[in-house]
Enzyme design. Structure first.
Site: not given
Length: 279
Positions: A164, A176
């Site tokens: 990401s 995350y």
């Protein structure tokens, strides 16, 4: 159909993965409008000639993806697996090898943030952090581990991990970002360790992508309409739009194909230039 339309819809005529076997982890998608990154990659691979094992925790969603591929004349099987369970990972990898006799491409499209309970470090619980870690980093590591057993024996293969842009840019939630940064480090390590086996390992770093998981989750979390969420996200991108699942799938196809035969250990942004703003 025009060339530009073909490209936008994920079509080309070259069959760059003809005869290859691809396992796509996270080939289903969350409910909602649009196309998820994993489903787009599975379809894109199949349109280029790959035989695809569409793996997802929801067998119904995996079967939807496989059915879409088969409706276009492709070869696909749906498989139920929970990425947090190593036994499920072993079963999925083994099924592809048993059914088709090889494993040429592993595509790890796994990622959970807000939907898994992500939060600021001062607010996140142990259980929430561990849940995200088990999916995003540990799950990716163990799918690579078991795919590499086969790929090393073959002395060939390509692994594409979906990381990401949050791993290298600003992002407000702790687990995350940390786990996706771990995916980048893992990708580099595996690329170096497995180059001698003619195995390439790369990662894609999507930015703001209009997928059901990203947009619908935020719509529910922040009590805003889908249109409001999309407008906010579009405005943050220099190209003035979010990406689509096809944008991620197109790079995944390139990295999985022989066109990228001299590319390994790379972590490549697909973000419309947003990282340049650092916002």
């Amino acid at each position: 159909m025009s060339t530009s339309t073909n490209q936008a819809a994920g079509w080309t005529a070259s069959k760059r993965l003809d005869g290859k076997v691809a396992v796509v982890i996270g080939a289903g998608q969350s409910p909602g409008e649009g196309l998820g990154n994993g489903r787009a990659a599975a379809i894109r691979f199949a349109r280029e000639g790959a035989r695809v094992l569409a793996v997802n925790r929801s067998i119904e969603s995996a079967e939807e993806t496989a059915a879409m591929i088969r409706s276009e004349g492709g070869d696909a099987i749906a498989f139920k697996a929970d990425i947090q369970k190593e036994a499920d990972i072993v079963a999925a990898i083994s099924e592809a090898h048993r059914h088709w006799g090889s494993l040429d491409v592993l595509h790890n499209n796994v990622g959970v943030s807000l939907g898994g309970g992500d939060a600021d470090l001062m607010d996140i619980t142990e259980e929430q952090f561990d849940n995200i870690y088990r999916s995003n980093l540990r799950g990716t590591a163990f799918t690579c581990k078991h795919a590499l057993v086969i790929m090393r024996q073959q002395r060939s293969g390509a692994i594409v991990n979906v990381s990401s842009a949050a791993a290298v840019g600003l992002y407000p939630y702790a687990a995350y970002k940390a786990t996706k940064a771990g995916v980048n480090a893992l990708t580099e390590q595996l690329a170096l360790q497995n180059a001698k086996f003619n195995i390439r390992v790369n990662a894609i770093l999507p930015g703001l992508i209009d997928t059901p998981m990203a947009v619908e989750t935020r719509s529910r979390r922040f009590s805003k309409s889908r249109d409001e969420i999309n407008a906010e996200r579009n405005a943050k991108v220099p190209l003035l739009r979010q990406g689509t699942g096809w944008d991620v799938a197109n790079l995944a196809l390139f990295l999985a194909s022989d066109e990228a035969s001299f590319i390994t250990g790379e972590c490549i942004l697909v973000d419309g230039g947003r990282i340049l703003n650092r916002t």
